[in-house]
Design an enzyme around this catalytic site. Structure first.
Site, mmCIF file in Angstrom:
data_model
loop_
_atom_site.group_PDB
_atom_site.id
_atom_site.type_symbol
_atom_site.label_atom_id
_atom_site.label_comp_id
_atom_site.label_asym_id
_atom_site.label_seq_id
_atom_site.Cartn_x
_atom_site.Cartn_y
_atom_site.Cartn_z
ATOM 1 N N ASP A 166 0.944 -1.281 0.065
ATOM 2 C CA ASP A 166 -0.069 0.091 0.232
ATOM 3 C C ASP A 166 0.779 1.215 0.105
ATOM 4 O OD1 ASP A 166 0.917 -0.432 2.491
ATOM 5 O OD2 ASP A 166 -1.325 -0.187 3.577
ATOM 6 N N ASP A 184 4.345 1.611 13.124
ATOM 7 C CA ASP A 184 3.903 0.448 13.115
ATOM 8 C C ASP A 184 4.569 -0.966 13.701
ATOM 9 O OD1 ASP A 184 1.493 1.247 12.249
ATOM 10 O OD2 ASP A 184 1.803 1.153 10.113
#
Length: 743
Positions: free
Chosen positions: A56, A464
Site C-alpha cells: 500500500d 507500526d
C-alpha cells in the site's frame, strides 16, 4: 465517453543533474521483509514461478526463485512518489512479460495527483505510465479488495479497471495505452466507511471491488464475453455479470447484499466463481461476512461459509483455488483479532472445511502449524504455545496457491507475507509450516534514524513496528525495541558526550505506557522514563550532551523538558509552533529550537529559550537542526526557504547558495581526518535530490540516481555515519532504510 492518452516515457523518471554527480551503491538495511500491509499477491497462470506482490505504501515486487522479492518501483522520486501506492496489479496470462500496476496513494487532498496505469513489457524492469483522469487510492480503505485490474485471458489487448470515488469501470483495448469508461455497469459503488470523516480518507466511495474474467467462456483470440464485477455496495446489488464483453450487465442474486464482495476468484475446471464478503471495506474492519460459490453452468449461488453462529465474528478476505486440484479452495478471515487470524481449507468445493487452528477446550488452542520466522526473527515468537496470539496474521486480503505447485502458497498480512512449501501436509498430517517469506519487501515507514559514533552503526524509529538496533546492516534484527514495547516510535537521539545513552519516543497512548524510554547501553536494554505524563506522545526529541536532560517537542502536549527523569514540565519560551529541536553535542546546558523564521537558544538546560539575532530568512517551516559533533554552537538548519549555517549559536546565519529548499540533513565522517564533517541533504539544488558536500556547502555532488528516487523527499529522514566517510542512511516512507556508499 471520456478518454485519456498515454504519457511520454520521459515523464516517468525525471532526474535533474543540476550539480555534479557521484556514483553511489545503494542497499536496503535488512529488516527481513515485512513491517507493512501486503494487500495483493498474484501468480501468473502461464509462466511457472512468476508472481508479484503489491504494497500500500511500498510499491510492487517480483518473486525470485529463492523466495526473495525484487522491488520494481525504487525509481519513484519526489515528483512521482505516489507510484509507491499500488491499488491493483495484473500479470498477463498470454504474454507473461506484460505487467500492469494501478498506482496512486490517496483519493483525498493528501495526494494532489491523478493515478496511473504503469505498463511494463519486460516483467517490471521498465514502465510506461498511462495517465488516469481520476485519483487512485493505494493507501485508502478497501485497498485489499481486488484485483480491480484484470486482463482478458483470451484477448490480452483488453483490460478492465475498476475505479474508486464513483468513477466506475474503465476499459482499454490497446494494452492499457488509452481507456474508455464503461457506462453500462449499473452501479459504481455507494459504500463509504465513515461519511462524517472530514479528511476524506474514510468518506470517499470505495467504488469497484474487483474484476474477474471467465476464461472458459471464449477461445483464444476472441474477447471474453463473461465478466464478473464486484462493487462496494451495502443493501443493494453488488455483484454483476456480463455475457457480452461488458456491453450489458445483470445482477447476481443469492448473496447477503449487506456484505461487500472483497474477492471473486474463478475456478475454471469447476466453472465456478468463489466470492468472499465482509461487512466492512477492510483492511482493519470486518465483523461479519460470508463465502459463496457461484455455479456458472447452473446459475446457482451457494453459501459455503466455513463457520456460523458465535464462531462467525469476522468477515472474509483472501480466497485461493488450486488450479492443479479442482475443488480445493482456501479462504482467510479478514480480521480475526483474537485469539489469532484464521484460514480455512476445503477439498470438496466448500462442502466441508478444516481450519488452521481450533479450540480444544478454552483456553487450550490446537494450532495445526509450525512457525518459522528465521528470515525476520523480530516478528516472532517462535513458540506455538496455546497462549500466544496473532501468529497467523491480520488484515489477510491476499491468499494465493501457486498454479504450478500445490505445495506452494503465500498470503499477505498487515505485517509481512507468510506461506510455505508444504501446503499438502494440511490434508494429511494437518500440520503445515508458516514461514515469513517477505525477504526483500522492506515496507516500513521510518520516522527517525541515528548513527552514534560508538556502538551499533544505526538505530531506527519505525511506524507500526517500533524500531530496531541495527548491529549488522545485512542481517535482520532479532528483536524490536522492548521493555517498553510500543507499536510505533517517532524519534530518537543520543547524548553527544556519552553516545551509548539513547532516548526514544513512542506514539501510543496510556495503554502502551508512558511514551519516553531511555537506554544506557546503545539500545540493547531500555527503561521507561516515568517522568512522562500519560497520553502525551509522538513528536521530536533531543537528549543533552551528558544525557541527563530530555527536551521533547511532543505531538499533543507542547514543548516539555525533564532532567534526571523528573516530571516533564512545559517550556513556554519555545513557541508551540516550533518544528525542530536539537541538543548541543558538547555543552550539556545548550539546546536549540526553530519556529518559522526564528532560531531559539537555551543555555540553561532547555528551561528557557530566547530568540537569537540570527534569523532563518523568510522561512516558515524549519525541518531539521543538526549540530557539529565536536564544536559547540556550530549548527545547520534546513527549511522551506533553504539551508542555513551558524557558527555562533545562531547569533548569525549564512544561507547556503544554490539551496532553494531542504528537508532532512545530516553530518557524517569528514573526507579527511580532522576535517569538517561532510553534510548530506535531501534538498532542491537545481532540482530535488540527495546531495553531499565536503566543503561546508560551497559545492555539492548529487548521490542518488534515476533508479533510486526514495519516494517523497519531504517525508524521509537522514542520518550519516560518523565513522565511515561518504556513508549515509535514508529512511523512507514505505521502502524501509537504505544505506549508500561511494561506488
Amino acid at each position: 465517453m471520456r478518454r485519456f492518452a498515454i504519457l511520454s516515457l520521459l515523464a516517468l523518471v525525471p532526474f535533474v543533474s543540476a550539480v555534479s554527480s557521484q556514483a553511489y551503491t545503494w542497499k536496503n538495511v535488512k529488516i527481513g521483509g515485512g513491517g507493512g500491509f501486503v494487500p495483493g499477491i498474484v501468480f501468473n497462470p502461464s509462466q511457472k514461478g512468476l508472481a508479484y506482490a503489491r504494497a500500500d505504501i511500498g510499491g510492487a515486487y517480483k518473486l525470485n526463485s529463492d523466495d526473495s522479492w525484487t522491488p520494481l518501483l525504487d525509481f519513484a522520486n519526489d515528483t512521482i512518489w505516489d507510484y509507491w501506492g499500488v491499488d491493483a496489479l495484473a500479470t498477463d496470462p498470454i504474454d507473461p512479460n506484460r505487467l500492469y500496476l494501478a498506482t496512486g496513494m490517496y483519493t483525498n487532498s493528501w495526494d494532489p495527483s491523478n493515478g496511473h496505469i504503469l505498463i511494463s513489457t519486460d516483467q517490471g524492469k521498465t514502465f510506461t505510465p498511462s495517465a488516469l483522469p481520476f485519483k487512485v487510492g493505494g493507501n485508502m480503505p478497501g485497498r485489499g479488495m481486488g484485483e480491480r485490474l484484470a486482463i482478458d485471458p483470451n484477448s490480452n489487448n483488453i483490460l478492465f479497471f475498476g475505479a474508486r470515488s464513483g468513477n466506475g469501470l474503465w476499459k482499454s483495448t490497446n494494452f492499457g495505452a488509452t481507456w474508455t469508461q464503461v457506462s453500462s455497469l449499473p452501479s459504481t459503488g455507494t459504500y463509504v466507511p465513515d461519511p462524517t470523516d472530514t479528511t476524506g480518507l474514510n468518506s470517499d466511495k470505495i467504488g469497484i471491488s474487483w474484476v474477474t474474467f471467465d476464461s472458459t467462456s471464449s477461445s483464444s483470440g476472441k474477447a471474453t464475453p463473461r465478466i464478473f464485477v464486484g462493487v462496494a455496495n451495502q443493501g443493494s446489488d453488488n455483484i454483476f455479470m456480463s455475457n457480452d464483453a461488458g456491453t450489458s450487465w445483470t445482477a447476481l442474486q443469492g448473496t447477503n447484499t449487506s456484505w461487500i464482495p472483497h474477492k471473486g476468484v474463478l475456478s475454471p475446471a469447476e466453472k465456478s466463481l468463489y466470492i468472499s464478503t465482509s461487512d466492512g471495506a477492510g483492511p482493519y474492519d470486518g465483523t461479519l461476512g460470508g463465502v459463496y460459490k457461484y455455479n456458472i453452468t447452473s446459475g446457482a449461488m451457494i453459501n459455503i461459509t466455513p463457520v456460523s453462529g458465535s464462531d462467525l465474528y469476522f468477515g472474509f478476505g483472501g480466497v485461493a483455488v488450486d488450479l492443479q486440484k479442482p475443488g480445493t479452495v482456501m479462504v482467510a478471515a479478514l480480521n480475526s483479532w483474537w485469539p489469532d487470524g484464521q484460514i480455512f481449507r476445503s477439498l470438496d468445493g466448500g462442502n466441508t472445511w478444516s481450519a488452521l487452528w481450533a479450540w480444544e477446550s478454552y483456553p487450550t488452542l490446537n494450532r495445526n502449524y509450525a512457525y518459522d520466522d528465521s528470515l525476520a526473527p523480530w516478528i516472532g515468537p517462535d513458540e506455538t504455545a496455546s497462549d500466544i496470539t496473532m501468529q497467523i496474521g491480520w488484515m489477510m486480503e491476499s491468499l494465493v496457491i501457486d498454479p504450478f505447485d500445490s505445495n506452494h502458497w503465500l498470503y499477505g498480512t498487515g505485517e509481512t507475507i507468510y506461506g510455505g512449501h508444504d501446503l499438502l501436509k494440511w490434508d494429511t498430517t494437518h500440520n503445515v509450516t508458516l514461514k515469513s517469506l517477505a525477504d526483500g519487501i522492506e515496507e516500513t515507514s521510518i520516522q527517525g534514524l541515528i548513527s552514534p559514533p560508538v556502538g551499533p552503526p544505526l538505530l531506527s524509529s519505525v511506524g507500526d513496528v517500533g524500531g530496531f538496533v541495527h548491529t549488522d546492516l545485512t542481517k535482520a534484527p532479532t528483536t524490536e525495541f522492548t521493555n517498553p514495547t510500543w507499536s510505533s516510535s517517532s524519534d530518537l537521539d543520543f547524548a553527544g558526550n556519552t553516545p551509548t545513552m539513547i532516548v526514544r519516543i513512542g506514539t501510543g497512548d496510556s495503554s502502551e505506557g508512558k511514551q519516553v524510554a531511555l537506554s544506557y547501553d546503545s539500545g540493547n536494554t531500555w527503561s521507561q522514563d516515568y517522568g512522562a505524563a500519560d497520553n502525551i506522545e509522538g513528536g521530536k526529541v533531543a537528549l543533552s550532551a551528558n544525557g541527563d536532560t530530555v527536551l521533547w517537542l511532543s505531538a499533543n502536549g507542547g514543548v516539555l523538558v525533564s532532567q534526571y527523569t523528573s516530571s516533564f514540565t512545559a517550556v513556554p519560551t519555545l513557541p508551540s509552533t516550533a518544528t525542530a529541536i536539537a541538543s548541543d553535542k558538547k555543552n550539556d546546558s545548550v539546546f536549540y529550537g526553530a519556529a518559522g523564521s526564528g532560531f531559539y537558544l537555551s543555555t540553561d538546560g532547555a528551561k528557557t529559550f530566547s530568540v537569537t539575532k540570527g534569523g532563518l530568512g523568510s522561512s516558515t517551516s524549519p525541518v531539521k537542526i543538526v549540530v557539529h559533533p565536536n564544536i559547540t554552537g556550530d549548527v545547520w538548519v534546513s527549511t522551506d526557504k533553504g539551508l542555513f549555517h551558524s557558527t555562533n549559536m545562531g547569533s548569525s546565519f549564512t544561507a547556503i547558495p544554490g539551496v532553494s529548499e531542504a528537508w532532512a540533513i545530516a553530518l557524517g565522517a569528514p573526507a579527511e581526518a580532522g576535517g569538517y564533517p561532510s553534510i548530506f541533504a535531501a534538498a532542491s539544488i537545481g532540482g530535488v535530490g540527495y546531495f553531499r558536500s565536503d566543503d561546508t556547502g560551497a559545492t555539492w555532488v548529487q548521490i542518488n540516481d534515476a533508479t533510486h528516487g526514495f519516494g517523497s523527499a519531504s517525508a524521509n529522514v537522514l542520518t550519516a555515519d560518523p565513522r565511515i566517510y561518504g556513508r549515509v542512511y535514508i529512511g523512507t516512507n514505505g521502502r524501509g532504510i537504505f544505506y549508500g556508499d561511494k561506488a
